[in-house]
Write an enzyme that holds these catalytic residues in place. Structure first.
Site, mmCIF file in Angstrom:
data_model
loop_
_atom_site.group_PDB
_atom_site.id
_atom_site.type_symbol
_atom_site.label_atom_id
_atom_site.label_comp_id
_atom_site.label_asym_id
_atom_site.label_seq_id
_atom_site.Cartn_x
_atom_site.Cartn_y
_atom_site.Cartn_z
ATOM 1 N N GLU A 1 39.949 115.699 129.446
ATOM 2 C CA GLU A 1 38.970 115.662 130.534
ATOM 3 C C GLU A 1 38.321 114.283 130.683
ATOM 4 O OE1 GLU A 1 37.721 120.326 130.840
ATOM 5 O OE2 GLU A 1 36.421 119.074 129.636
ATOM 6 N N ASP B 1 39.940 128.348 127.988
ATOM 7 C CA ASP B 1 38.601 127.778 127.882
ATOM 8 C C ASP B 1 37.500 128.830 127.901
ATOM 9 O OD1 ASP B 1 36.576 125.991 127.791
ATOM 10 O OD2 ASP B 1 36.756 125.288 129.853
ATOM 11 N N GLU C 1 28.838 129.915 129.283
ATOM 12 C CA GLU C 1 29.334 129.150 130.431
ATOM 13 C C GLU C 1 30.097 130.022 131.428
ATOM 14 O OE1 GLU C 1 31.935 125.917 129.364
ATOM 15 O OE2 GLU C 1 32.486 125.518 131.446
HETATM 16 O O1 GCW Z 1 34.405 124.483 128.781
HETATM 17 C C1 GCW Z 1 34.706 123.234 129.306
HETATM 18 C C2 GCW Z 1 33.461 122.821 129.985
HETATM 19 C C3 GCW Z 1 33.125 121.366 129.837
HETATM 20 C C4 GCW Z 1 33.251 120.992 128.387
HETATM 21 C C5 GCW Z 1 34.695 121.202 127.970
HETATM 22 C C6 GCW Z 1 34.936 120.935 126.500
HETATM 23 C C7 GCW Z 1 31.978 119.494 127.035
HETATM 24 O O2 GCW Z 1 33.532 123.199 131.328
HETATM 25 O O3 GCW Z 1 31.821 121.188 130.312
HETATM 26 O O4 GCW Z 1 32.827 119.681 128.116
HETATM 27 O O5 GCW Z 1 35.090 122.519 128.209
HETATM 28 O O6 GCW Z 1 34.938 121.889 125.745
HETATM 29 O O7 GCW Z 1 35.134 119.804 126.121
#
Ligand code: GCW
Length: 715
Positions: free
Chosen positions: A309, A383, A411
């Site tokens: 990311e 995720d 989240e």
């Molecule tokens: O869950 C996702 C999130 C990001 C997060 C990423 C990660 C810290 O949307 O906000 O960043 O994973 O775990 O690195």
């Protein structure tokens, strides 16, 4: 707000009919309210009249101050330190620091308890009945004291104690995604509790309460900052602040760790490169580690998100994850530090199923990581979804230390607006059988290091804590922090036991309260799966914020951030084909798991659309068509939230008025949003299935167009 303040005052000044005082949630599960059962109270008073400890240390002082504070609250009277061993004395010590423990000859029992385990036993010394808390090290005594307090808080018998407990995982951490400007990535409980501006001069007393809470559930480390790391955390200015926190945490057995940015040698070091094989870069990290350990000798180590990311990493220099991790590992090695290297990596290539990527990127490096590196893997391959299958990496790297990353902050599960007890999600993953070494190779066993040559074990949870007075944004969110600690100590712990303890410690021991509310907790996560992502659906939340539904999201900065990428709904059916005819993600699992997932008939129905693209008319196990079954789940989820409200109504006399009202208000919002989820998804998927909502289910009151423009409020 005004109304709330008024209510608090009224409640503060008048005792409620049932004697339940107002509570703002700050004390978490460490309330230590006086035991309200007279018979029990008398036994406790007799059993714990005084205490005797060995040579004092900061940890022992923390333990005894907790003990006296806790018992004073619970028993309503002070418990005094004594040097004699009279009837009803608590004997606390290690064989090294207390001769009266050494003389009990507990060596055989202590042998298996390591540095953090403890035993609690009822013993008779010279004809006097006493209780002993013994351990090999002071940290064990601290955990033993918290355990003893829990026994009293949960009204257990203490007549003939014989408790032996040691953590099954070594590294038990919270991961804060806190930024240096006070914001929290995916945080829904206010701002960061770290007041960077004030530190190190002003040290908030909240830090001590934070450490106490963590120690009470066995958490022994905390990563203070976001994995999307601001390199400034490694500057001299910030390290002095980190040191101030480490000093507060140390007596509670809580080590400090930092998330680091891989390009820090460039951004704050002034180097031209961050190439892990460059001598200057290696030297920079070594010096940085030396600088940190000089101030914080027990510093835990670094957590790294690299090449994921947009974060920098070794691949920027055509080096591997192992090159990057090992270079950092060498820097902290002389100080016994560790590197937690995250496996949460994926790129934007739409032609490669995202679920394949973490496994494909890490499996080839099995055995290539230094022995002070531990690979930190999210529980599922995508995720932190409401439901995912376990990550196939567990069990697939037998020569590497692996640790679990759960997300405690919600989240993808309704933020702090939806009541969801995550322990059952944790348990489901931990008890999943990987079959890595045949039947019984559960994720829990893998984490415990039963099938690996790696020497480190651990579990981390992405924290749900902020500066809101009740820490987690809503009272029941505290249960998730609590559960994470308990699961990290013992990944085979049952959620039911955890829920029971938490409820008793937080609210009340009354059976009429505990039983129904426990049931509500136990069912809460499945409710949420039902109204959000039933039957294996996933990643259909609102774009970016993940605040509410967004199954229609079809434009995004990268293709695998679109909801349509994940659900693939069409006129024929819905779901992602990850079977051998599709992306073949099933091949990353060991047989027979692989075969079960691969076969549409054998695949667990709660993961059906994760692994298969299924026709709307497909006959599910209930006999209903897939479409009807999907609708049933969406509707059941909402009914589940309504049932929670009923349960909570029944709990009214057991909790204080303010908490009661807060939770009820929240459950109303929870219901509203569950309905929004249900209606949005059912109406949207109906545009593909073209089938009616089954008879008997209430029709959505608004059209899809309404839901598409709706923005849900932020907590
Ligand atoms: O869950 C996702 C999130 C990001 C997060 C990423 C990660 C810290 O949307 O906000 O960043 O994973 O775990 O690195």
């Amino acid at each position: 707000m005004q109304y709330k303040i008024l209510v608090s005052y009224i409640v503060l000044f008048c005792m409620l009919p049932f004697g339940v005082k107002a509570d703002d949630g700050y004390r978490l599960w460490l309330k230590y309210e006086k035991v309200n059962n007279t018979a029990l109270l008398n036994t406790y008073r007799q059993t714990f009249q005084s205490y005797k400890v060995g040579t004092k240390s900061p940890i022992i002082n923390a333990a005894t101050s907790e003990l006296t504070r806790g018992l004073k609250g619970l028993l309503g009277s002070d418990i005094k330190e004594t040097s004699a061993g009279t009837e009803g004395t608590l004997l606390i010590g290690t064989p090294q620091n207390a001769p009266f423990i050494k003389s009990l000859k507990l060596d055989k029992q202590l042998k298996t308890l390591g540095n953090e385990g403890f035993l609690i036993q009822t013993v008779t010394v010279k004809g006097k009945k006493c209780t002993v808390i013994a351990a090999n090290k002071d940290a064990g005594l601290l955990y033993g004291v918290f355990h003893l307090l829990k026994l009293v808080q949960t009204h257990q018998s203490v007549a003939n104690l014989s408790v032996v407990s040691a953590p099954k995982l070594d590294v038990r951490l919270l991961n804060h995604w806190d930024n240096l400007d006070g914001t929290i990535e995916r945080g829904y409980a206010g701002k960061s509790i770290w007041k960077w501006d004030e530190l190190p001069q002003t040290v908030d007393s909240r830090y001590t309460d934070y450490a106490r809470a963590n120690a009470s559930i066995g958490i022994n480390g905390t990563v203070l900052n976001n994995v999307n790391s601001n390199p400034k955390i490694l500057t001299e200015e910030y390290l002095s602040k980190v040191k101030a926190l480490a000093d507060v945490f140390r007596p509670y057995g809580l080590k400090v760790y930092l998330s680091v940015s891989f390009s820090a040698p460039i951004t704050i070091g002034g180097l031209k490169t961050a190439d892990p094989l460059d001598a200057g870069v290696k030297d920079w990290w070594k010096k940085k580690a030396d600088e940190i350990y000089k101030q914080i000798p027990d510093f835990g180590g670094f957590l790294v998100k690299a090449n994921s990311e947009g974060q920098p990493g070794p691949q920027d220099y055509k080096r591997t994850h192992a090159d990057g991790a090992n270079m950092l590992a060498e820097a902290v090695k002389p100080h016994n530090g560790i590197i937690m290297w995250r496996a949460f990596v994926y790129n934007s290539n739409p032609t490669v199923d995202r679920t394949l990527q973490a496994y494909d990127s890490f499996k080839p490096f099995d055995g290539k990581f230094n022995d002070n590196v531990i690979v930190q893997i999210k529980n599922g391959p995508i995720d932190f979804q409401p439901r995912e299958p376990f990550s196939p990496l567990f069990g697939a790297m037998p020569n590497t230390s692996l640790m679990m990353e759960f997300q405690v902050t919600q989240e993808y599960l309704g933020f702090s607006k939806h009541l969801v007890f995550l322990s059952t999600l944790f348990e489901e993953v931990l008890q999943s059988d990987t079959y890595a070494k045949g039947k019984g190779s559960t994720v829990s066993n893998v984490l415990q290091g039963n099938y690996t040559t790696g020497r480190l074990t651990g579990m981390a949870g992405v924290s749900n804590i902020g500066n809101s007075r009740n820490w987690c944004g809503y009272t029941f969110g505290q249960a998730n922090w609590y559960a994470l600690g308990r699961m990290a100590w013992n990944p085979d712990q049952s959620s039911e036991a955890i829920a029971g303890d938490w409820l008793k410690m937080t609210f009340s021991n009354e059976k009429e309260f505990v039983d129904p509310v426990k049931k509500m907790l136990m069912e809460s996560r499945e409710n949420t799966v039902d109204y959000m992502t039933p039957l294996g659906l996933n990643h259909i939340m609102a774009y970016n914020t993940h605040n509410g539904p967004g199954p229609w999201v079809d434009t995004a900065a990268q293709p695998n951030w679109k909801s349509t990428y994940y659900h693939n709904a069409s006129a024929e059916g819905i779901g992602f084909d990850r079977s051998s005819t599709g992306s073949n993600a099933v091949a990353q699992y060991f047989p027979p798991v692989r075969d079960t997932y691969n076969n549409i008939e054998a695949c667990p129905e709660n993961l059906l659309l994760w692994f298969h693209n299924v026709k709307w008319t497909y006959k599910t196990k209930s006999g209903r068509s897939l479409w009807d079954e999907l609708c049933q789940h969406y509707y059941a989820g909402v009914e589940g939230v309504r049932a929670m409200q009923k349960t909570w109504e029944g709990a009214k006399s057991h909790v204080d008025a303010e908490t009661y009202a807060d939770v009820m208000e929240m459950l109303k919002l929870h219901e509203e949003e569950a309905v929004i989820w249900r209606n949005s998804c059912v109406l949207y998927f109906q545009t593909f299935s073209k089938m009616p909502i089954p008879a008997g289910l209430e029709a959505p009151d608004k059209p899809l167009s309404y839901y598409k423009t709706l923005e849900l409020k932020y907590p």
